[in-house]
Each structure stands twice: as structure tokens, then as C-alpha cells.
Design an enzyme around this catalytic site. Structure first.
Site, PDB file in Angstrom:
ATOM      1  N   SER A 144       0.990  -1.147   0.021  1.00  0.00           N
ATOM      2  CA  SER A 144       0.156  -0.067  -0.029  1.00  0.00           C
ATOM      3  C   SER A 144       0.779   1.383  -0.128  1.00  0.00           C
ATOM      4  O   SER A 144       2.030   1.341   0.341  1.00  0.00           O
ATOM      5  CB  SER A 144      -0.817   0.036   1.348  1.00  0.00           C
ATOM      6  OG  SER A 144      -1.456   1.218   1.433  1.00  0.00           O
ATOM      7  N   TYR A 157      -2.442  -1.091  10.435  1.00  0.00           N
ATOM      8  CA  TYR A 157      -2.582  -1.402   8.874  1.00  0.00           C
ATOM      9  C   TYR A 157      -1.007  -0.642   8.311  1.00  0.00           C
ATOM     10  O   TYR A 157      -0.322  -1.402   7.560  1.00  0.00           O
ATOM     11  CB  TYR A 157      -3.565  -0.553   8.381  1.00  0.00           C
ATOM     12  CG  TYR A 157      -3.719  -0.625   6.906  1.00  0.00           C
ATOM     13  CD1 TYR A 157      -4.570  -1.756   6.356  1.00  0.00           C
ATOM     14  CD2 TYR A 157      -3.197   0.227   5.931  1.00  0.00           C
ATOM     15  CE1 TYR A 157      -4.558  -2.048   4.996  1.00  0.00           C
ATOM     16  CE2 TYR A 157      -3.365   0.029   4.464  1.00  0.00           C
ATOM     17  CZ  TYR A 157      -3.930  -1.076   3.894  1.00  0.00           C
ATOM     18  OH  TYR A 157      -4.342  -1.374   2.848  1.00  0.00           O
TER      19      TYR A 157
HETATM   20  P1  NAD Z   1     -11.040  -6.625  -0.348  1.00  0.00           P
HETATM   21  O1  NAD Z   1     -11.611  -6.198   0.786  1.00  0.00           O
HETATM   22  O2  NAD Z   1     -11.712  -6.578  -1.652  1.00  0.00           O
HETATM   23  O3  NAD Z   1     -10.348  -7.765  -0.595  1.00  0.00           O
HETATM   24  C1  NAD Z   1      -9.634  -8.592   0.549  1.00  0.00           C
HETATM   25  C2  NAD Z   1      -9.437  -9.791   0.344  1.00  0.00           C
HETATM   26  O4  NAD Z   1      -8.904 -10.497   1.295  1.00  0.00           O
HETATM   27  C3  NAD Z   1     -10.916 -10.722   0.351  1.00  0.00           C
HETATM   28  O5  NAD Z   1     -10.597 -11.720  -0.636  1.00  0.00           O
HETATM   29  C4  NAD Z   1     -11.005 -11.282   1.781  1.00  0.00           C
HETATM   30  O6  NAD Z   1     -11.690 -12.405   1.803  1.00  0.00           O
HETATM   31  C5  NAD Z   1      -9.496 -11.677   2.039  1.00  0.00           C
HETATM   32  N1  NAD Z   1      -9.246 -11.926   3.512  1.00  0.00           N
HETATM   33  C6  NAD Z   1      -9.531 -11.249   4.293  1.00  0.00           C
HETATM   34  N2  NAD Z   1      -9.408 -11.761   5.750  1.00  0.00           N
HETATM   35  C7  NAD Z   1      -8.867 -12.823   5.316  1.00  0.00           C
HETATM   36  C8  NAD Z   1      -8.607 -14.145   6.175  1.00  0.00           C
HETATM   37  N3  NAD Z   1      -8.553 -13.933   7.230  1.00  0.00           N
HETATM   38  N4  NAD Z   1      -8.084 -15.151   5.487  1.00  0.00           N
HETATM   39  C9  NAD Z   1      -8.301 -15.209   4.215  1.00  0.00           C
HETATM   40  N5  NAD Z   1      -8.507 -14.167   3.230  1.00  0.00           N
HETATM   41  C10 NAD Z   1      -8.893 -13.028   4.170  1.00  0.00           C
HETATM   42  O7  NAD Z   1      -9.790  -5.585  -0.356  1.00  0.00           O
HETATM   43  P2  NAD Z   1      -8.810  -5.172  -1.610  1.00  0.00           P
HETATM   44  O8  NAD Z   1      -8.711  -3.534  -2.093  1.00  0.00           O
HETATM   45  O9  NAD Z   1      -9.082  -5.910  -2.827  1.00  0.00           O
HETATM   46  O10 NAD Z   1      -7.513  -5.543  -0.896  1.00  0.00           O
HETATM   47  C11 NAD Z   1      -6.440  -6.232  -1.285  1.00  0.00           C
HETATM   48  C12 NAD Z   1      -4.964  -5.714  -0.808  1.00  0.00           C
HETATM   49  O11 NAD Z   1      -4.927  -4.503  -1.415  1.00  0.00           O
HETATM   50  C13 NAD Z   1      -5.216  -5.734   0.739  1.00  0.00           C
HETATM   51  O12 NAD Z   1      -3.772  -6.296   1.283  1.00  0.00           O
HETATM   52  C14 NAD Z   1      -4.997  -4.099   0.933  1.00  0.00           C
HETATM   53  O13 NAD Z   1      -4.392  -3.760   2.068  1.00  0.00           O
HETATM   54  C15 NAD Z   1      -4.204  -3.700  -0.350  1.00  0.00           C
HETATM   55  N6  NAD Z   1      -4.596  -2.243  -0.586  1.00  0.00           N
HETATM   56  C16 NAD Z   1      -5.908  -1.843  -0.970  1.00  0.00           C
HETATM   57  C17 NAD Z   1      -6.184  -0.524  -1.198  1.00  0.00           C
HETATM   58  C18 NAD Z   1      -7.479   0.016  -1.566  1.00  0.00           C
HETATM   59  O14 NAD Z   1      -7.905   1.145  -1.589  1.00  0.00           O
HETATM   60  N7  NAD Z   1      -8.660  -0.872  -1.725  1.00  0.00           N
HETATM   61  C19 NAD Z   1      -5.030   0.455  -1.044  1.00  0.00           C
HETATM   62  C20 NAD Z   1      -3.881  -0.069  -0.859  1.00  0.00           C
HETATM   63  C21 NAD Z   1      -3.686  -1.247  -0.592  1.00  0.00           C
END
Ligand code: NAD
Length: 268
Positions: A144, A157
């Protein structure tokens, strides 16, 4: 015609029942990889994710039912995956976020660190040695901007994301000499997105929308104006395109990087 440069390769993508992980699983499948998906969700959500990857053209799709807070469940997932296929590409995308001042984060700390950081460590330590043996491997950690800069009310986080950037650099160094140009080598990199519209940030969007009389678009615009100079959200499929490129043989020397996809956020 789609370039199936990943034919014969297998990818395991954690957190791929939703958001960025699902977009990456779909893209890797479209370009020929067998994909192992993992993540939480209802049976319908999981079936839909599997179907999405199949529809994209993935030659084989498996679901690995592991709750990543539990290292034993991770070990079981890796053992099951090993029986299925050697893993060439590991994408650690599973993540959660909890917002509160530090003093309100006591109950969140362990889970955020376990899912966002420790799970990636366990998957990497389990899969990297075999990648070295075969001279090809790609680890793509979805970190991130919060692995590069901080924001208030995100202590676990931010700690987890700085942690995964550091962990990735160590792994990149330890495996840098594996393989060669022809085999493609072993690389470990982080992608560092700014705002990407997925369920992960929905509560933050809703909180801002509430400040604008429930106007979602105004809430999103407000969030973006604070940190992301482009004032545009990134789409999950745009992150997936970068992940795809990192899987190419030509990317053998892009190693140990933390690549921002943040509309200029971390350039400020
Ligand atoms: P999202 O909530 O759509 O996806 C998260 C995924 O992680 C889901 O498939 C969920 O089921 C899985 N997950 C959560 N807890 C879990 C567990 N205990 N065991 C197994 N799976 C688990 O969110 P996203 O935005 O796609 O996030 C994906 C990655 O991107 C994350 O690491 C997040 O920190 C990072 N990220 C997201 C953003 C944003 O703005 N969306 C920005 C920077 C980084």
C-alpha cells in the site's frame, strides 16, 4: 489474440474472492495460468470468483479454503497446493483494515498483523525455496502507499504494510541470484496502491459520504482530494496489469521494489 505467456505456470493468489486479488487472479488466468484462489466469502461469492477466473480462460481453477489468521491453515493450504501443482507465482493480496486512533486499536492489532503481514511471510517462506530450485518464481505482495508513508488512525495497517515492504526487500536479496535470464529468475516485489475502489475502503467512503449528506460521489471526491493528486481512483484491473507485467520473464531484474500506483500521493 490474448498472449498466453503464463501457459504452464501456476499462481496462488491470497485474498482473491474480492477486489484486487480477484482482478489479478482473473488476469493471470486470462494469460494462461492455472489459478489457486483463496479468501473469505459466502459460497455464492466463492463460486462467482471461481467462475470469473474460468470465464477469463484459466485452464484450471482451485479454491483453497484457508483463514489466513491461522498459520496451521496456511500450512495446510500450501501442502494441498503442492499436491496440485508447483507454484510459480505467489500473490499476497489478502488484507484487512481497521481505522481508529492507536488507543482504540488494541483489539485489532493481532488480526491485522496476522493477515496483512504474517500470512505473507508464511506463504513466502513455504514457496520460495521451490521457486529457487526451478529457477523461476514471482512473489507480488500487495502492500500500500501505507507501506511508504503513514496516515492517522491506521496504526496496525501502516505497521503491517511497512513490514511487508521490508520483508519483501529481504526476500528479494536472498533469492536474487536464483535462476538466470532464460529461466526468468526469482523476484519479490510490492505493489503500493493508493485509493482503489474495493470493499476494503467501503466504510471510509461511507463515512465521507455521510459528511456530504449521503452523496457517495462527493464522499469519494473528498477522500481523493485529501491525498491522491490525480483525483481518480485506481481500478483493480489496472493493478492487475502491473502484476501481470511483473510475471514476465523480461521483469527478471525488477526486484525488491515497492512500486506506487497512487496518482502521485507519495510524490508530495
Ligand atoms: P477486499 O476487501 O476487496 O479484498 C480483501 C481480500 O482478503 C478478500 O478476498 C478477503 O476475503 C480476503 N481476506 C480477508 N481476511 C482474510 C482471512 N482472514 N483469510 C483469508 N482471506 C482473507 O480489499 P482489496 O482492496 O482488494 O485489498 C487487497 C489488498 O490491497 C489488501 O492487502 C489491501 O491492504 C491492499 N490495498 C488496498 C487498497 C484500496 O484502496 N482498496 C489500497 C492499498 C492497498
Amino acid at each position: 489474440m490474448t498472449d498466453t505467456f503464463l501457459a504452464g505456470r501456476t499462481a496462488l493468489i491470497t485474498g482473491s474472492t474480492s477486489g484486487i486479488g480477484l482482478a489479478i487472479a482473473e488476469a493471470l488466468g486470462r494469460h494462461g495460468a492455472k489459478v489457486g484462489i483463496n479468501g473469505l466469502g459466502t459460497p455464492e461469492q466463492i463460486d462467482a470468483a471461481i467462475q470469473q477466473c474460468k470465464d477469463a480462460g484459466a485452464p484450471d481453477v482451485r479454491y483453497f479454503d484457508a483463514n489466513l489468521v491461522d498459520p496451521k491453515a496456511i500450512d495446510a493450504m500450501l501442502a494441498e497446493a503442492a499436491q496440485w501443482s508447483p507454484i510459480d507465482v505467489l500473490v499476497n493480496s489478502a488484507g484487512i483494515q481497521r481505522t481508529a486512533p492507536i488507543e482504540g486499536q488494541r483489539d485489532n492489532w493481532d488480526a491485522v498483523i496476522a493477515i496483512n503481514l504474517s500470512a505473507a511471510f508464511h506463504c513466502m517462506s513455504g514457496l520460495l525455496p521451490d521457486m529457487r530450485e526451478r529457477g523461476f518464481g514471482r512473489v507480488i505482495n500487495i502492500a500500500s502507499v501505507h507501506g511508504l508513508v503513514a496516515s492517522v488512525e491506521k496504526a496496525p495497517y501502516v505497521a503491517s504494510k511497512f513490514g511487508i515492504v521490508g520483508l519483501s526487500k529481504v526476500a528479494a536479496l536472498e533469492y536474487a541470484s536464483a535462476g538466470n535470464r532464460d529461466s526468468g529468475g526469482v523476484t519479490v516485489n510490492c505493489i503500493c496502491p493508493g485509493w482503489v475502489e474495493t470493499p476494503l475502503i467501503e466504510s471510509q467512503i461511507q463515512a465521507r459520504a455521510d459528511q456530504h449528506g449521503g452523496d457517495r460521489d462527493a464522499g469519494i471526491a473528498d477522500l481523493l482530494s485529501e491525498k491522491q493528486p490525480s483525483r481518480r481512483m485506481t481500478l483493480p484491473e489496472e493493478i492487475a496489469e502491473l502484476a501481470l507485467w511483473l510475471c514476465r520473464r523480461e521483469a527478471h531484474n525488477l526486484n525488491g521494489a515497492a512500486i506506487p500506483v497512487d496518482g502521485g500521493w507519495t510524490s508530495q
